[in-house]
Design an enzyme around this catalytic site. Sequence first.
Site, short mmCIF file in Angstrom:
data_model
loop_
_atom_site.label_atom_id
_atom_site.label_comp_id
_atom_site.label_asym_id
_atom_site.label_seq_id
_atom_site.Cartn_x
_atom_site.Cartn_y
_atom_site.Cartn_z
N ARG A 106 7.59 -1.48 -10.08
CA ARG A 106 6.67 -1.68 -8.94
C ARG A 106 6.88 -3.03 -8.28
NH1 ARG A 106 2.16 2.03 -8.87
NH2 ARG A 106 1.20 0.57 -7.44
N TYR A 211 11.25 7.67 -17.41
CA TYR A 211 12.34 7.64 -16.41
C TYR A 211 12.84 6.21 -16.26
CZ TYR A 211 8.49 6.48 -13.11
OH TYR A 211 7.40 5.92 -12.48
N ASP A 289 -4.52 4.88 -1.16
CA ASP A 289 -5.59 5.21 -2.12
C ASP A 289 -6.97 5.00 -1.52
OD1 ASP A 289 -3.73 5.90 -3.98
OD2 ASP A 289 -4.34 4.44 -5.50
C1 LIG Z 1 -0.36 5.97 -14.22
C2 LIG Z 1 -0.02 6.00 -12.77
C3 LIG Z 1 1.27 6.37 -12.38
C4 LIG Z 1 1.58 6.47 -11.02
N1 LIG Z 1 2.84 6.84 -10.65
C5 LIG Z 1 3.15 7.01 -9.35
C6 LIG Z 1 4.46 7.44 -8.93
O1 LIG Z 1 5.35 7.64 -9.76
N2 LIG Z 1 4.70 7.62 -7.60
C7 LIG Z 1 3.72 7.41 -6.67
O2 LIG Z 1 3.99 7.62 -5.47
N3 LIG Z 1 2.50 6.98 -7.01
C8 LIG Z 1 2.19 6.77 -8.32
N4 LIG Z 1 0.95 6.33 -8.68
C9 LIG Z 1 -0.05 6.10 -7.63
C10 LIG Z 1 0.20 4.80 -6.90
O3 LIG Z 1 0.28 3.74 -7.82
C11 LIG Z 1 -0.93 4.52 -5.90
O4 LIG Z 1 -1.27 5.70 -5.21
C12 LIG Z 1 -0.44 3.49 -4.89
O5 LIG Z 1 -0.12 2.30 -5.55
C13 LIG Z 1 -1.52 3.24 -3.85
O6 LIG Z 1 -1.11 2.21 -3.02
P1 LIG Z 1 -2.17 1.45 -2.11
O7 LIG Z 1 -1.39 0.40 -1.41
O8 LIG Z 1 -2.96 2.44 -1.34
O9 LIG Z 1 -3.20 0.81 -3.13
P2 LIG Z 1 -2.99 -0.32 -4.23
O10 LIG Z 1 -1.65 -0.24 -4.84
O11 LIG Z 1 -4.18 -0.24 -5.13
O12 LIG Z 1 -3.05 -1.68 -3.41
C14 LIG Z 1 -4.25 -2.19 -2.89
C15 LIG Z 1 -4.04 -3.67 -2.61
O13 LIG Z 1 -5.20 -4.15 -1.93
C16 LIG Z 1 -5.61 -5.36 -2.51
N5 LIG Z 1 -7.06 -5.46 -2.28
C17 LIG Z 1 -8.04 -4.71 -2.83
N6 LIG Z 1 -9.24 -5.06 -2.36
C18 LIG Z 1 -9.00 -6.08 -1.47
C19 LIG Z 1 -9.85 -6.85 -0.65
N7 LIG Z 1 -11.19 -6.70 -0.65
N8 LIG Z 1 -9.29 -7.79 0.16
C20 LIG Z 1 -7.94 -7.96 0.19
N9 LIG Z 1 -7.09 -7.26 -0.59
C21 LIG Z 1 -7.62 -6.32 -1.40
C22 LIG Z 1 -5.25 -5.22 -3.98
O14 LIG Z 1 -5.16 -6.46 -4.63
C23 LIG Z 1 -3.91 -4.50 -3.88
O15 LIG Z 1 -2.83 -5.40 -3.73
C24 LIG Z 1 0.61 6.17 -10.03
C25 LIG Z 1 -0.67 5.75 -10.43
C26 LIG Z 1 -0.98 5.65 -11.77
C27 LIG Z 1 -2.37 5.20 -12.19
#
Ligand SMILES: Cc1cc2nc3c(=O)[nH]c(=O)nc-3n(C[C@H](O)[C@H](O)[C@H](O)COP(=O)(O)OP(=O)(O)OC[C@H]3O[C@@H](n4cnc5c(N)ncnc54)[C@H](O)[C@@H]3O)c2cc1C
Length: 393
Positions: A106, A211, A289
């Site tokens: 990641r 993997y 998410d």
């Molecule tokens: C066990 C597991 C395995 C996974 N494997 C996969 C995979 O193989 N392939 C895949 O596509 N997905 C996978 N996922 C899902 C994937 O990790 C998430 O869906 C993805 O990381 C979501 O990205 P995001 O940017 O929406 O959220 P996040 O990665 O949660 O990023 C949110 C960011 O916002 C920041 N933030 C939060 N609140 C605030 C705030 N108030 N102010 C400023 N910043 C803030 C956080 O610090 C963070 O950096 C997996 C998840 C899990 C739990």
Amino acid sequence: MPTKRVRAAIVGGGIGGLSVANALLLRGIDVTVFEQVDTLREVGTGVSIFPNGRRQLERMGLKEALAQVGAKVGDGSEYYRMDGTVVGPILTTDSSGWNGVYGMHRADLSRVLANALPGPTIQTAHRCVGFEQNAHVAQVKFANGMTAEADVVIGADGIQSVLQKYVVQPSLPEYSGSRAYRGLLPSAKLPEWRKEAHQTWMGDGKHFMVYPVRSGQLLNYVGFVPTTDETVESWSALGDRDELAASFEGWDPRVVGLLEKVDTCFWWGLYDRQPLTSWTNRRLALLGDAAHAMLPHLGQGANQAIEDGVALAVFLEGQTSGEIVDALRRYEAFRRERTDVVQAEARKNGLRYDSRYKSLEERDKEIASSAKFRKWLYDYDVEKAAMSYLSKV
Ligand SMILES: Cc1cc2nc3c(=O)[nH]c(=O)nc-3n(C[C@H](O)[C@H](O)[C@H](O)COP(=O)(O)OP(=O)(O)OC[C@H]3O[C@@H](n4cnc5c(N)ncnc54)[C@H](O)[C@@H]3O)c2cc1C
């Protein structure tokens, strides 16, 4: 008179936030990413990037950078029952035969995305605590006392999104009943391991997958284990490697042998949400998410976040500030249909992987026929689909 460039404030510097920043910049929109942590970091585990996500990242000009750190996933990828009986192959290509799957650390993916952005784009130590908007502009407030104005605000702040409540009455994340133990092992510790394989063992309410990541130097493993003792406050923590090894005692000797090499691991409680009734409120849009938290049983959370970012960029390109509300409505209408399906299928796939079936033969048949659904996922080209959608509205 030249039109003023639209300014986007992106809250959250995860995979979703950094991807949309890249996609927007390429389409002529000014971006700033506000991330709460002091230094951009990602946890030390893997993420699979599938053809539907990788095709978009490569189109953003990241092909070479990804190739340097991605691990090719292909040969020998298989599903097994818990004793090692082969259930069938795991699809690692799209319908054209393109082997577009990377196993990635990641942190490597995050670095590739961040390095492609101009220096001052990412503002760390900015925890968003509030949001306001009027007919002309939106404003984000941060815990450090700063504020930022923008034409459009993108909530990419993850499953515990602060911005979600400005769009919709938040629904509580739903606990799946399962915990994921995750970690990395140097591949050198397991010289006999299949180098390019994504392998998944399924049985007894649990599943285990492995993997490669970081050009094959590391193996990413995840053990999914049922528990009932989750609290929303403790979603991830240092895991107990003995507890993890005990959960897979008596499984295929390859799984047991790998777990004997594990020193430390982390665990995550697994949550998702029912689809939200709305993702946008005038100048504010949710993404990743924050919009559609899903279980990881299709490996699509990050891939769908990448798709969201590209779609948003297509809809915002060439728009004036006054046209943003309509552009965001289009983004939501366009994206929801697909992510609703993926969210629901991720839940169903978890039941298959955990062997929560009366008949394992029936489960195995469904796994074999799941390649069709995977092709639907992997063949999708969100950029083309968004442009075609736009041409019809
Ligand atoms: C066990 C597991 C395995 C996974 N494997 C996969 C995979 O193989 N392939 C895949 O596509 N997905 C996978 N996922 C899902 C994937 O990790 C998430 O869906 C993805 O990381 C979501 O990205 P995001 O940017 O929406 O959220 P996040 O990665 O949660 O990023 C949110 C960011 O916002 C920041 N933030 C939060 N609140 C605030 C705030 N108030 N102010 C400023 N910043 C803030 C956080 O610090 C963070 O950096 C997996 C998840 C899990 C739990």
